[in-house]
Design a protein around this motif. Structure first.
Motif, PDB file in Angstrom:
ATOM      1  N   THR A 143     104.458  62.636   2.048  1.00 40.03           N
ATOM      2  CA  THR A 143     104.297  62.927   0.613  1.00 40.03           C
ATOM      3  C   THR A 143     104.254  61.635  -0.206  1.00 40.03           C
ATOM      4  N   GLY A 144     104.019  60.513   0.487  1.00 33.69           N
ATOM      5  CA  GLY A 144     103.915  59.241  -0.222  1.00 33.69           C
ATOM      6  C   GLY A 144     105.235  58.706  -0.718  1.00 33.69           C
ATOM      7  N   GLU A 145     106.348  59.118  -0.082  1.00 39.67           N
ATOM      8  CA  GLU A 145     107.668  58.705  -0.541  1.00 39.67           C
ATOM      9  C   GLU A 145     108.312  57.739   0.444  1.00 39.67           C
ATOM     10  N   VAL A 146     109.236  56.929  -0.079  1.00 38.92           N
ATOM     11  CA  VAL A 146     110.081  56.091   0.756  1.00 38.92           C
ATOM     12  C   VAL A 146     111.355  56.881   1.042  1.00 38.92           C
ATOM     13  N   ARG A 147     111.567  57.211   2.318  1.00 37.82           N
ATOM     14  CA  ARG A 147     112.740  58.011   2.669  1.00 37.82           C
ATOM     15  C   ARG A 147     113.249  57.578   4.035  1.00 37.82           C
ATOM     16  N   PRO A 148     114.538  57.229   4.147  1.00 32.93           N
ATOM     17  CA  PRO A 148     115.054  56.767   5.441  1.00 32.93           C
ATOM     18  C   PRO A 148     115.122  57.903   6.458  1.00 32.93           C
ATOM     19  N   PHE A 149     115.085  57.549   7.736  1.00 33.31           N
ATOM     20  CA  PHE A 149     115.244  58.523   8.807  1.00 33.31           C
ATOM     21  C   PHE A 149     116.741  58.698   9.082  1.00 33.31           C
ATOM     22  N   LYS A 150     117.234  59.908   8.908  1.00 37.44           N
ATOM     23  CA  LYS A 150     118.661  60.180   9.109  1.00 37.44           C
ATOM     24  C   LYS A 150     118.877  61.403   9.988  1.00 37.44           C
ATOM     25  N   GLY A 151     117.982  61.628  10.923  1.00 31.32           N
ATOM     26  CA  GLY A 151     118.105  62.826  11.746  1.00 31.32           C
ATOM     27  C   GLY A 151     117.479  64.008  11.034  1.00 31.32           C
TER      28      GLY A 151
END
Length: 707
Positions: A389-397
């Motif tokens: 979706t064009g977002e910056v989001r960390p991978f947290k499971g």
């Protein structure tokens, strides 16, 4: 303590309050059979959110003590929630969230705990009932009770709240939640049921839901606390600030919002709306600093009004489609060279990459639920990375959403999978969402179906899914085919339906309004059926049947049954026999206690060799058959010949040749391979063989003993 009860399908549904968890805003003990669920709700009056969002969290837990068990593994206490607990938490949240007052933005929590399990009645739908009742008797301004039941179809009979044993025989398994007037949530799976059966199941369920709602109202009438007015929850200054900002910006930015809503591309539209928020904030920032959250909420409401107006008055959607249009669809398979199966499904700006991996029985997932421990040979995992979706989001499971969407798509495909005895593989499908603008879970169903066929999994039929939306104002409503993200956000319904050409395999209904009549759901279901068939036709142009063979990179697997008393023969003393087979063939062999033998190997030749070796071991010697055997020992009276692994017979000296001989060693020596015929098996299981009679026969020996 106050208790009310009702009989539902020959079991008592009991609601109690006043004894447990008395410091919670509301607490209810729900009993059904010997299954007991405690649900509590609390709120934080000081946590006022400026966002146009209800900060509601719902958590459900199933401690192992409820079933008289101790947690397995190294740690002997419960840890992070299991997938089932997360799915039930979502199940409790979804029917309740839309029924809170529109401007209620106080942090609220609902906690459900399974205290006792009778291993036949599950706690999921009881959690919904308990949560609704706990809210209803509290001072929290929740006033519309929700009932819930499970409905199944078994042998043409519709059953309310089937037991776990009954669910195993059901062709439909739905959890339905509703108010006294309408349905608010549906979740479930089916084995290609018809639309008529689905709607009839909803009607049966709603009749019971009405009775459960009345039971909650009875309890609330006896012990319910006075409800606080919404205005009491918000400081006067906050209300005044909100109203003043709205008066300043609303009319001045309406035209800007309309212009932004004319932009059909998702990313550009989002940037345009963000620019409107920036301009609106500039208008009030000097007088009301730190009010961007309020401004954004007001702009969002103006966007919502315009989106809905376009649909209801002009039959025009945000991306330019009519209500009945679906977005352009493209499909491709076999796009990854070394995976066992892969497919890319793109619908508009939603894109799902599904990859199928075939494994052995040792790859099965062990599911240790309270009710029973079992293994899963089919898994579908859904991933939703931020870049989609064009977002910056960390991978947290995996998030709750990812677990929920994966479970929905998994249920949609289970109905068409081949039985294990026909296809003894463990199957894992991973769906990576590469781009998302609405209904990525249904795109996952489509891509996973294509990927399974590309992998050569002999599924019964292809499966496709679609989401039907709704915009409703009073009696005026419009149904929307294939909703995008904004229509999910600003609309009133997300009705996901998956199935084949023959019927429904999975459904999920989420609402943002207080309910939908069954008549509208029936119309939406008919829409979904038409669109689903269109999508299946498009998918069939890419691949219309599973590939005839699996990938060259997939393991070769076969499975068959042997008698239980033969398991020891296959394993041998200290595992000697099975280790020899593994060393000679390079195969992997698993043997269950019930005699199920599963063999996997890198090549067909290795697989066949291992299978033949095992079949020789378990094969029973038959009188009259000719075998090729190896001479193991010689005695004065004859020769002992191994005709099958571990099975020796005696060729008496009189049966070694056509003519009379004086010494056995004149005819055979140890290690010789000879043809012999079984001429008898005595009461002690001793096998009598004849070399002489075998030589007289032209029959080809069916078995050959390895040296």
């Amino acid at each position: 303590m106050k208790k009310v009860e009702l009989e539902v399908n020959q079991r008592r549904l009991i609601l109690e309050t006043g004894v447990l968890a008395r410091q919670a805003a509301g607490s209810v003990l729900v009993r059904y059979g010997d299954t007991v669920v405690l649900v509590c709700t609390v709120y934080n009056k000081d946590s006022l959110s400026e966002e146009n969002f209800l900060p509601l969290t719902v958590d459900y837990r199933e401690p192992t003590y409820a079933a008289g068990k101790i947690p397995g593994g190294f740690f002997k206490r419960e840890g992070k929630p299991r997938d089932k607990e997360i799915l039930v938490s979502r199940l409790m949240d979804r029917p309740l969230r839309p029924l809170f007052p529109k401007n209620y933005r106080i942090e609220t929590q609902i906690v459900g705990s399974l205290l006792s399990s009778d291993l036949e009645n599950e706690g999921d739908f009881l959690g919904i009932i308990g949560a609704s009742t706990a809210l209803l008797i509290s001072e929290i301004p929740f006033t519309i009770p929700v009932g819930a039941v499970r409905v199944a179809k078994i042998d043409n009979n519709f059953i309310i709240n089937p037991t776990l044993t009954e669910q195993d025989r059901s062709v439909m398994n739905l959890i339905v939640a509703g108010t006294k007037d309408s349905i608010v949530m549906i979740e479930g799976s089916a084995r290609e049921i018809s639309n008529d059966d689905f709607i009839y199941g909803l009607k049966i369920a709603h009749n019971e839901i009405k009775r459960i709602v009345e039971l909650q109202e009875e309890l609330a009438g006896a012990v319910g606390k006075p409800k606080l007015e919404i205005e009491e929850w918000y400081p006067k200054e906050f209300q005044e600030t909100w109203g003043q900002i709205e008066n300043i910006i609303k009319e001045r930015i309406k035209e800007l919002v309309i212009e932004a809503n004319n932009i059909q591309e998702k990313q550009q539209h989002a940037r345009a709306i963000n620019e409107v928020i920036n301009k609106a904030y500039e208008m009030v920032s000097a007088q009301f600093p730190n009010s961007r959250g309020i401004v954004a909420a007001i702009v969002d409401e103006i966007v919502r009004e315009d989106v809905r107006r376009r649909i209801l008055e002009q039959n025009l959607r945000l991306d330019g489609r009519s209500p009945s249009d679906i977005r352009p669809i493209t499909c491709s398979i076999g796009i990854l060279p070394r995976t066992h199966g892969s497919a890319l499904f793109t619908r508009g700006q939603t894109q799902a990459l599904a990859v199928t991996t075939l494994g052995t029985k040792s790859d099965e997932q062990i599911v240790d639920d309270l009710e029973r421990q079992e293994t899963k040979s089919f898994m579908l995992h859904y991933n939703f990375p931020g870049f989609s979706t064009g977002e910056v989001r960390p991978f947290k499971g995996p998030s709750r959403r990812e677990i929920g969407h994966g479970a929905l798509a998994e249920r949609a495909l289970e109905a068409v999978l081949p039985p294990e005895e026909c296809f003894p593989y463990t199957i894992r499908v991973v769906s990576d969402i590469l781009e998302s603008n609405g209904s990525s879970s249904m795109a996952t169903v489509c891509s996973a179906s294509l990927s399974l066929m590309d992998a050569g999994v002999p599924i019964k039929r292809a499966v496709a899914g679609i989401s039907i939306g709704l915009v409703k104002e009073n009696d005026n409503y419009v149904l929307l085919n294939d909703i995008i993200g904004a229509e999910d956000h600003y609309g009133d319904m997300d009705f996901k339906v998956a199935g084949t050409t023959e019927g429904i395999t999975a459904v999920q209904l989420d609402l943002k309004i207080t309910g939908v009549p069954i008549e509208i759901l029936k119309e939406a279901l008919e829409r979904a059926t038409i669109v689903r068939r269109e999508i299946l036709n498009i998918m069939a142009k890419t691949i219309d049947a599973p590939r005839r063979s699996i990938s060259q990179y997939a393991p070769r697997i076969t499975a068959f049954k042997v008698r239980k008393d033969k398991i020891g023969d296959i394993i041998g003393p200290g595992g000697k026999v099975i280790r020899r087979i593994i060393d000679e063939t390079g195969a992997t062999i698993d043997i269950d206690n019930d005699g199920e033998v599963t063999i996997s190997a890198p090549t067909d030749e290795q697989l066949q060799k291992a299978r033949d070796m095992i079949l020789e071991i378990v094969e029973e010697v038959q009188v009259g058959k000719i075998y090729t055997g190896t001479v193991k020992r010689i005695a004065n009276f004859g020769a002992f010949v191994e005709i099958l692994p571990g099975k020796e017979g005696l060729v008496h000296i009189s049966h070694l040749a056509k003519h009379r001989i004086r010494n056995v060693s004149d005819v055979v020596k140890v290690g010789d391979v000879i043809r012999v015929k079984v001429i008898g098996i005595d009461d002690m299981g001793r096998i009598n063989l004849s070399k002489r009679l075998a030589e007289q026969s032209n029959e080809t020996p069916p078995y050959k003993t390895r040296r």
